[in-house]
Design a protein around this motif. Structure first.
Motif, PDB file in Angstrom:
ATOM      1  N   HIS A 126      66.413 -34.161 -40.570  1.00  0.00           N
ATOM      2  CA  HIS A 126      66.703 -34.230 -42.005  1.00  0.00           C
ATOM      3  C   HIS A 126      67.216 -35.577 -42.477  1.00  0.00           C
ATOM      4  O   HIS A 126      67.844 -35.671 -43.530  1.00  0.00           O
ATOM      5  N   GLU A 127      66.923 -36.627 -41.726  1.00  0.00           N
ATOM      6  CA  GLU A 127      67.275 -37.964 -42.197  1.00  0.00           C
ATOM      7  C   GLU A 127      66.454 -38.276 -43.450  1.00  0.00           C
ATOM      8  O   GLU A 127      65.233 -38.111 -43.466  1.00  0.00           O
ATOM      9  N   GLY A 128      67.138 -38.689 -44.489  1.00  0.00           N
ATOM     10  CA  GLY A 128      66.468 -38.991 -45.748  1.00  0.00           C
ATOM     11  C   GLY A 128      66.381 -37.818 -46.703  1.00  0.00           C
ATOM     12  O   GLY A 128      65.992 -37.996 -47.861  1.00  0.00           O
ATOM     13  N   ASP A 129      66.732 -36.622 -46.244  1.00  0.00           N
ATOM     14  CA  ASP A 129      66.692 -35.444 -47.104  1.00  0.00           C
ATOM     15  C   ASP A 129      67.986 -35.309 -47.911  1.00  0.00           C
ATOM     16  O   ASP A 129      69.035 -35.831 -47.528  1.00  0.00           O
TER      17      ASP A 129
ATOM     18  N   ASN B 190      76.874 -41.518 -41.371  1.00  0.00           N
ATOM     19  CA  ASN B 190      76.245 -42.160 -40.222  1.00  0.00           C
ATOM     20  C   ASN B 190      76.785 -41.511 -38.956  1.00  0.00           C
ATOM     21  O   ASN B 190      77.980 -41.632 -38.650  1.00  0.00           O
TER      22      ASN B 190
ATOM     23  N   VAL C 271      71.743 -41.176 -36.575  1.00  0.00           N
ATOM     24  CA  VAL C 271      71.059 -40.514 -37.682  1.00  0.00           C
ATOM     25  C   VAL C 271      71.934 -40.637 -38.916  1.00  0.00           C
ATOM     26  O   VAL C 271      73.161 -40.590 -38.837  1.00  0.00           O
ATOM     27  N   ARG C 272      71.301 -40.830 -40.057  1.00  0.00           N
ATOM     28  CA  ARG C 272      72.016 -40.899 -41.327  1.00  0.00           C
ATOM     29  C   ARG C 272      71.627 -39.695 -42.165  1.00  0.00           C
ATOM     30  O   ARG C 272      70.447 -39.491 -42.458  1.00  0.00           O
ATOM     31  N   LEU C 273      72.613 -38.893 -42.524  1.00  0.00           N
ATOM     32  CA  LEU C 273      72.362 -37.694 -43.313  1.00  0.00           C
ATOM     33  C   LEU C 273      73.050 -37.807 -44.660  1.00  0.00           C
ATOM     34  O   LEU C 273      74.185 -38.303 -44.764  1.00  0.00           O
ATOM     35  N   LYS C 274      72.361 -37.334 -45.693  1.00  0.00           N
ATOM     36  CA  LYS C 274      72.937 -37.301 -47.036  1.00  0.00           C
ATOM     37  C   LYS C 274      73.284 -35.868 -47.373  1.00  0.00           C
ATOM     38  O   LYS C 274      72.396 -35.026 -47.552  1.00  0.00           O
TER      39      LYS C 274
ATOM     40  N   MET D 190      68.588 -33.731 -36.710  1.00  0.00           N
ATOM     41  CA  MET D 190      67.823 -34.978 -36.634  1.00  0.00           C
ATOM     42  C   MET D 190      66.579 -34.968 -37.520  1.00  0.00           C
ATOM     43  O   MET D 190      66.043 -36.014 -37.869  1.00  0.00           O
TER      44      MET D 190
ATOM     45  N   GLU E  84      76.722 -40.007 -47.907  1.00  0.00           N
ATOM     46  CA  GLU E  84      75.990 -40.368 -46.697  1.00  0.00           C
ATOM     47  C   GLU E  84      76.913 -40.398 -45.479  1.00  0.00           C
ATOM     48  O   GLU E  84      78.052 -40.867 -45.555  1.00  0.00           O
TER      49      GLU E  84
ATOM     50  N   CYS F 150      76.010 -29.248 -36.882  1.00  0.00           N
ATOM     51  CA  CYS F 150      76.359 -30.576 -37.366  1.00  0.00           C
ATOM     52  C   CYS F 150      77.280 -30.469 -38.588  1.00  0.00           C
ATOM     53  O   CYS F 150      78.308 -31.164 -38.668  1.00  0.00           O
TER      54      CYS F 150
END
Length: 211
Positions: free
Chosen positions: A120-123, A67, A57-60, A118, A65, A79
């Motif tokens: 919130h990928e892209g958020d 990974n 998952v990639r979180l910002k 999981m 960012e 997390c």
């Protein structure tokens, strides 16, 4: 060394390390590790484990960012604290009742203990660390300091995150309106009056002190 002696040593070693793991688990939670992996980690093994069933998952977070590989049941709160190391977001009740874990997701405040990482990928995720710095505090942080809007300070990050979100939400001018909008954030020390004063000062609704 005989097989019998070796077996006894192994059992003794395992019991000792299990005791260390049990004691450490009280103060240092290990998120997403299988029991054997957690035992090795608390015993000081210099090994990096990927939790069983982990998904990429990639979180910002705070415009940066990350990974990651996370077990799907890991909450956003855990997390942030355990995987990213952003411990400004506090774990209070862990049931969405105290507001200590409040963060912003796409500009809106949420209880991070009730949300899976999981999801919130892209958020755009913002924590208290991304709001301001010691050298350049956010106006709400400055106001909390100015009006002594905290005592023990444990709930303060969540209070400030909620207060900043409130600035963009429909809210009346009265103190009672602010208290209602902030009702999801609990201060066990009871610093509510100063918290409200700090928020109203930033909003420009602070009443003149009566002489």
């Amino acid at each position: 060394m005989s097989e019998e002696v070796s077996s006894k040593v192994s059992r003794r070693f395992f019991i000792q390390k299990a005791g260390i793991a049990g004691a450490s688990a009280v103060s240092t939670p290990i998120v997403g590790l299988a029991p054997v992996q957690a035992l090795a980690a608390t015993a000081g093994a210099a090994v990096t484990f990927i939790p069983e069933g982990a998904q990429p998952v990639r979180l910002k977070i705070n415009s940066k960012e990350y990974n990651l590989k996370l077990e799907p049941r890991v909450t956003l709160l855990d997390c942030l604290r355990e995987n990213i190391g952003l411990t400004g977001t506090k774990k209070g009740c862990d049931h969405g009742q105290c507001g200590a874990c409040t963060v912003h997701v796409n500009g809106q405040r949420i209880n991070s203990c009730l949300s899976l990482a999981m999801m919130h990928e892209g958020d755009e995720i913002t924590t208290i660390e991304g709001l301001g710095s010691p050298e350049k505090l956010h106006p709400m942080q400055q106001s909390f300091v100015k009006h002594d809007g905290f005592q023990c300070g444990y709930c303060t990050p969540g209070q400030i995150m909620s207060a900043v979100a409130l600035l963009k939400e429909p809210c009346g001018k009265a103190d009672s309106d602010v208290r209602e909008a902030m009702s999801g954030n609990i201060c066990r020390c009871g610093a509510y009056k100063n918290i409200c004063t700090a928020i109203q000062d930033v909003r420009g609704n602070l009443k003149e002190a009566k002489v």
